[in-house]
Structure formats: structure tokens, C-alpha cells
Design an enzyme around this catalytic site. Sequence first.
Site, PDB file in Angstrom:
ATOM      1  N   HIS A   1       0.805  -1.303   0.070  1.00  0.00           N
ATOM      2  CA  HIS A   1      -0.049  -0.042  -0.076  1.00  0.00           C
ATOM      3  C   HIS A   1       0.839   1.184  -0.042  1.00  0.00           C
ATOM      4  O   HIS A   1       1.583   1.575   0.898  1.00  0.00           O
ATOM      5  CB  HIS A   1      -0.877   0.231   1.303  1.00  0.00           C
ATOM      6  CG  HIS A   1      -1.897   1.050   1.388  1.00  0.00           C
ATOM      7  ND1 HIS A   1      -3.405   1.107   1.434  1.00  0.00           N
ATOM      8  CD2 HIS A   1      -1.884   2.495   1.468  1.00  0.00           C
ATOM      9  CE1 HIS A   1      -4.031   2.121   1.343  1.00  0.00           C
ATOM     10  NE2 HIS A   1      -2.891   2.798   1.357  1.00  0.00           N
TER      11      HIS A   1
ATOM     12  N   ARG B   1      -7.766  14.993   2.412  1.00  0.00           N
ATOM     13  CA  ARG B   1      -7.570  15.494   3.862  1.00  0.00           C
ATOM     14  C   ARG B   1      -6.483  15.135   4.453  1.00  0.00           C
ATOM     15  O   ARG B   1      -5.472  14.666   3.651  1.00  0.00           O
ATOM     16  CB  ARG B   1      -8.794  14.889   4.984  1.00  0.00           C
ATOM     17  CG  ARG B   1      -8.307  13.433   5.031  1.00  0.00           C
ATOM     18  CD  ARG B   1      -9.261  12.746   6.098  1.00  0.00           C
ATOM     19  NE  ARG B   1      -9.439  11.298   5.965  1.00  0.00           N
ATOM     20  CZ  ARG B   1      -8.441  10.481   6.170  1.00  0.00           C
ATOM     21  NH1 ARG B   1      -7.180  10.572   6.319  1.00  0.00           N
ATOM     22  NH2 ARG B   1      -8.701   9.322   5.866  1.00  0.00           N
TER      23      ARG B   1
END
Length: 451
Positions: A208, A291
Site C-alpha cells: 500500500h 484531507r
Amino acid sequence: MFRKILIANRGEIALRVIRACREMGIASVAVHSTADSDAMHVRMADEAICIGPAPAAQSYLSVPAIISACEITGAEAIHPGYGFLSENANFVQIVEDHGLTFIGPSSEHIRMMGDKITAKETMKALGVPCVPGSDGGVPDLDEARRIGAEIGYPVIVKATAGGGGRGMKLARSAAEIDVAFQTARAEARAAFGNPDVYIEKYLQRPRHIEIQVFGDGRGGAVHLGERDCSLQRRHQKVLEEAPSPAIDAATRARIGGICADAVARIGYAGAGTIEFLYEDGEFYFIEMNTRLQVEHPVTEAVFGVDLVREQIRVAAGEPLSLDQADLQPLGHAIEARINAERLPSFAPCPGRVNTFHAPGGLGVRMDSALYSGYVIPPYYDSLIAKLIVHGRDRDEAIARLHRALGELIVDGVDSTVPLFRALLDEPDIRRGDYSIHWLERWLARSEAQEG
């Protein structure tokens, strides 16, 4: 520049924003529930205002309460932190409609990236590599079976409005697609009020990898390298590091350039993270978080920047102070997410912290809202601290994390500190040789051996 900012969050991220405000000479307003009246962010802010009872739905997720708090205190802008309302496009629209500034991207961009199908279509059009899968939502079982056969098993069925691992089901063969599809739809409906799902190829041993981007809202953007977040449990990140042990400088420049160009072309403003699965030298887009990330400190450590300060500056209409040519990673950083949880079940463990002692020394940063005598409430996320270390290289960072974990004292509640001590002794972790499935398999082996 703003005179006063309200922080629509709690815990360590609220403290993080308060510190940036203080360094910039901006007054800060903390909001809190009745359960958080003694919280550290309430004590540290210039002003504090109670916005409701303990349940988040009646306080930290209450849009009218937060807008009213701004009007009462005279705050001009809202920093959402992460979680809660940070990626709620409707909230951002209301903030904008009230003449306030949301410190983050526009409601349009949050909405665009909040739907997984729209986000994937947008990124594909911008030249960002994507995981093979359905072009949009999958309406029925017949279509699910067709797509599974077309792209090849295993596949994963995902909620379009999903997050946090909910509404995600794996089908390893055609015999499993029916149950995976129906279960994912049911979970998506229950968790998000939206049963729509899509299907992607399930990679066997991916990492990831996420790219930190920052846009000025005027067509300019930079990237700040990658973070490796492959150590996960139930799709939740446990440990993050930067740079990734699997990425070299040329690869970093290539994928970073693609991501920076993508957000520049849509006029994105503020911090964002483009997340990928990475396998056999190829990147596959999975989502964009509009964000600040929980793991942003590792990027700050290796690039020497204050991302919250930059968020505030851009939201106030100032130009980016970051230049791509100057953004070169220095050393290595690791973050351990420490939760108040009881091992090995990982059950939440709220309660009174009798003694808290944060580690220190060269290259050690502790982001936490704990203090001795603090009572961890049972109503919110179990994250209680982020221990971040920085070293000249990965070996030094690992040694520093090992030392810092030995200094950390959280007495009175159980925590996941023993997990990190055990992980640092694993040869795979020391070599940086792990995928997103590594931790789940390691935990299963450990449980079997103990049983």
C-alpha cells in the site's frame, strides 16, 4: 491571514492544529463534547466551547453545533483534522454558504473523490494508473459474474461509498462471487446507506503506497514523495514509513509527477493523498483522501515541512511555499499508531491512564493527547498516540523506534505497544519485505502458536 480558527476535531490531531496556529500567531478555538471537557486540546486552545453530549453524532458530527460555535466565537475558518466531518462535502458546502473558510479542498473535489467510482473514472481520465475492474457500479449478480470472468479471479467487491474496510468482500473463485457480491451490498447498505458496489482485481501480494500531494487551487501542485502503509489489520493501517523500502528515486519521481499533475489539472487546493496498490513495479489507484492523513508526520519528518501550516496558508489565499525542485526526502521516518486496545483480541480498552510518560531524544516525536490521570472515553476511536521517529536511514529509524517504545509508559490501560516491540524483531519487517497481507497472516500464526 486568519485571526481565529476553529478546530472541528479532538485528541492529538486537534492539538496538532492548535500548535500550528500558535506558531503562526492565530487564535484557536477547541470544540468538545461533555465527555471531553477535561481533554488536552480543550486545555491547550485559546478558547473552548462545548458542542454537545458524548455521542459523536450529537457533538463532533453536529453541523449546526459547529457552525454555531464559529458564530459565537468569531472564528473565520474551520480546520477539520481527519475523520468526523473532514471529508463530508455537504458540511463543506454549508461552511462555504455561511461565509466561513474550510481549511481543505472544495466541496466539489471532496464529492468527486468521495465516490469511489467517480474518483476512479476521474483519475483514469487524468492519466493515473488504476486497478483493472468494472467501469462503474455493478448492478446485479449476472454483471458481477461477467466481470469476474473477464478480469480473472481473485476479485474484490467494494462499496462505492466505503471506507475503513467495510463493504469489502473477497471472491477467490467464480464459486464465491455470488456470496461476496450479496454480502458486500448488504454491508454497504447498513454502513453507508448506499448499497452500490464495484469490482476490482484482487492483487496477490501488493504494498500500500500513498503519494502526498498539495495543490494551490490555481493549477499548481507538488508532491512530497510516498508513504508505505502496507502493515495493516482489517484494512486499518498500523505502521507507516517514508520513504518506502520498495521505491527508488526514479519511481518516486515518476509516480509523484503523475499525481501532482493530476491534482493540478483539476485545480485542487490543500493537502491530499492518492493511494495505490503497488505490485511488480506497477501502481494501481484505489482512492484519494481529500484531507490530512493520520500518518502525515512521517512526511513532515523526511521533508522538513509543516503540512498543517501549509494547509492554513493556502486556505487563506496565499501561494504555496513549497517548490518541487527543493522537495527531496532526507533520511527515514516511521510512525507507530498506538491504540488503547487489549491484545490479542484488539478490543478497545478505555479507562484511566494512571501514568503517562512520552519518550524523547533525538529524532523522536510523540503526538498524543494523553496525560497522567486522563480518562480515555469509550465513545471514540481507540487511537491514543502516534510515535514518530526519524533517522539518517531505515536501520537507524528502526533502532530509534525500538528505543522509544522502551521509554514509553502508558499505565492503567492496555495498549498495542507490545505489538510493535514484537514486530520490530521480525526479519521481514527489518528487511522491509512485507505486503498488505503480511500482518494478518503473522497475527494468525501467532494466535495459532499460542493456542
